[in-house]
Structure formats: C-alpha cells, structure tokens
Write an enzyme that holds these catalytic residues in place. Structure first.
Site, PDB file in Angstrom:
ATOM      1  N   ILE A   1       1.128  -1.119   0.150  1.00  0.00           N
ATOM      2  CA  ILE A   1      -0.115  -0.072   0.228  1.00  0.00           C
ATOM      3  C   ILE A   1       0.799   1.483  -0.294  1.00  0.00           C
ATOM      4  O   ILE A   1      -0.040   2.359   0.222  1.00  0.00           O
ATOM      5  CB  ILE A   1      -1.057  -0.146   1.110  1.00  0.00           C
TER       6      ILE A   1
ATOM      7  N   HIS B   1      -4.645  -4.462  -2.862  1.00  0.00           N
ATOM      8  CA  HIS B   1      -4.392  -3.942  -1.255  1.00  0.00           C
ATOM      9  C   HIS B   1      -4.894  -2.585  -0.948  1.00  0.00           C
ATOM     10  O   HIS B   1      -5.251  -2.245  -0.063  1.00  0.00           O
ATOM     11  CB  HIS B   1      -3.932  -4.665  -0.930  1.00  0.00           C
TER      12      HIS B   1
ATOM     13  N   CYS C   1     -14.223   6.758  -0.289  1.00  0.00           N
ATOM     14  CA  CYS C   1     -16.096   7.511   0.539  1.00  0.00           C
ATOM     15  C   CYS C   1     -16.498   5.708   0.490  1.00  0.00           C
ATOM     16  O   CYS C   1     -16.833   5.480  -0.337  1.00  0.00           O
ATOM     17  CB  CYS C   1     -17.018   8.154  -0.534  1.00  0.00           C
TER      18      CYS C   1
ATOM     19  N   GLY D   1       9.095 -10.874  -3.306  1.00  0.00           N
ATOM     20  CA  GLY D   1       8.965 -10.264  -2.196  1.00  0.00           C
ATOM     21  C   GLY D   1       7.532 -10.787  -1.593  1.00  0.00           C
ATOM     22  O   GLY D   1       7.216  -9.907  -0.148  1.00  0.00           O
TER      23      GLY D   1
END
EC number: 2.3.1.286
Length: 285
Positions: A134, A150, A158, A217
């Site tokens: 993120i 993600h 909203c 990773g």
C-alpha cells in the site's frame, strides 16, 4: 483566361496537399508497422510484488511472528468489523503508517528502479505490475502501469459512493466526504481482510495472456495473490520467484532466485534484457 489560370493554380495546390497527405500517411503507416513488429517480439510480463520488496527501503512489514501488527491484533485494525468496533483506533493505526511512509528516509531501492526500467522497455501493453503493498515506492521509482490490489495508504475512500481521494495528512472520524448528499465518514483506501481485492478481472486477464510471471518479496500465504502463479502456469507462462527465502508456494515456480530484493531483482531484470535482445534466447532458461 484568368479563370483558367486560377483553376490550374487551385488544381496544383490540391495535388500538392494530397501528395503531402499521402506521404504523411505512408510515414505514419510504416512507423506504426515497425512499432507493432517490435512489440510483437516482446514478452508479456506480469509482476507481483509483496512486502519483501519494500523492506530494504525501511517499510516495516508490521506482522510479527505472533501474528500481531504493531502490537495490535489483525482483527482489530485490518478488518471491516474492527473498523466498525473502533474506528478511532483504526484511523490512528493507518495515520502512523502514513506518516512513516512520507519520511524523507523512505525511498525506493534498486528493485523498484529495476522494475520501472523493465516497464519502460516493454511498454504498458506488455507489462503489468500488481502490488500487494500500500506504499507508493513503485510510483516514486517511475513505474506507471501499477495495480494496487490491496489499496493505497495515501488515499482515502468514501464508503457510500466508492470515490477515492488523495490524502497525505492524518484522517479522523470527523473527516467526511463531499461527494454525497448525505456525507459519509471517509475511511482508509485499504482492502481489509474479508474484502474483495481491487482489479481482479484485469489481473486474471493479464495472467491469461502472460508469457512470464514474476513474484517478488511475497510470502505466499495471502490469497488470492498466492494463487496467481498457478493461474499463470495454467496458460503456459514461465514462472519466477525472486525472494529473500522460499515462499509457501515455491514449488509452483519453475525458476527461483533468493537473496535481498535490491540484488536479485536488479540482476534478473538485466538478465531478462539480455534474453529479450537475443532472438535465439529462451526465456525459460
């Protein structure tokens, strides 16, 4: 006589314009044909990145061996139920992460830059970067064609309209949207456990067309991302794992390289460039 000369002049002008247009069209056609032939020789690549690629940049993975995230239970800070129980705690948790991400010391590493170079070389039609992270380190390194499955820490959403907004400061329970007739409290633009990841149709479409799938990773314990390698293999893609250590799904990969992401990713991308530029090379070798 004057009318005849004027007519000839107009005719010459018309022929000149027509000739220039034909020449322009011919040049454009050959340019596009050359570009298409070049792109046809390039592999279609899908890359999946996880927390391991950003660890060397100073981004904490947050999950400890006992399953806690910064001393919080995952159920309390990363589920819709946890948010409804204690929205203030959840906002505080992501506010801390958002502040950390924007510290000057948090910068992309060589792995991020290597993927940006790969995308630039292949072009957006042949490359998709899917990240479970993120953070915004891929963007800072120069990557463009990114799908944050993600969500993104520097954005809020909203819950009523689904609209997404850039957000770099702290978020509180008193911050409401301005897009609805009856404003809703904004929430982090994060996909929590139990929610549907973003862009799944686009991801599966890209996997179905991929010649090469690279996972970097990733732990292999979070689905549906852990199943992408299987989907890629079903359609004949060569699969590569670049990790600090073997993931839980390492047996699904045909090629594996282990070590720090900044080293193994950069080395593999350079190897890939050599293979692409060699018409006799086999990507599976």
């Amino acid at each position: 006589m004057m009318k005849l000369k004027l007519r000839h002049r107009r005719l010459r002008k018309f022929r000149k314009i027509k000739s220039l247009r034909r020449q322009h069209s011919r040049c454009r056609y050959f340019h596009l044909t050359h570009k298409t032939e070049h792109e046809m020789n390039l592999p279609k690549v899908v890359v999946l990145t996880g927390a391991g690629i950003s660890a060397e940049s100073g981004i904490k993975t947050f999950r400890s061996e006992d399953g806690l995230w910064e001393e919080h239970r995952v159920e309390d800070v990363a589920t819709p139920e946890g948010y409804h129980r204690n929205p203030k705690l959840v906002q505080q948790f992501y506010n801390e992460r958002r502040r950390q991400l924007q510290q000057p010391s948090i910068q992309p590493n060589e792995a991020h830059y290597a993927l940006a170079k790969l995308e630039q070389y292949l072009g957006k039609d042949n490359f998709l970067l899917v990240t479970q992270n993120i953070d915004n380190l891929h963007e800072k390194a120069g990557s463009k064609h990114i799908l944050h499955m993600h969500g993104e820490l520097l954005k809020v959403r909203c819950p009523q309209s689904g609209q997404v907004f850039e957000w770099k400061g702290d978020l509180s329970t008193t911050d409401y949207c301005h897009c609805c007739q009856f404003p809703s409290p904004l929430r982090p633009h994060i996909v929590w456990f139990g929610e549907m990841p973003i862009g799944m149709d686009e991801i599966y479409h890209a996997l179905a067309q991929a010649d090469l799938f690279i996972a970097i990773g990733t732990s292999g314990n979070v689905y549906p991302a852990a199943g992408f390698v299987h989907e890629a293999r079903l359609t004949g893609a060569h699969t590569v794992e670049l990790n600090l250590e073997p993931s839980l799904v390492e047996s699904e990969f045909e090629e594996k390289h282990y070590g720090p992401a900044s080293q193994v990713v950069d080395a593999y991308v350079h190897k890939l460039f050599d293979l692409i530029n060699d018409p006799k090379a086999d990507l599976t070798q």
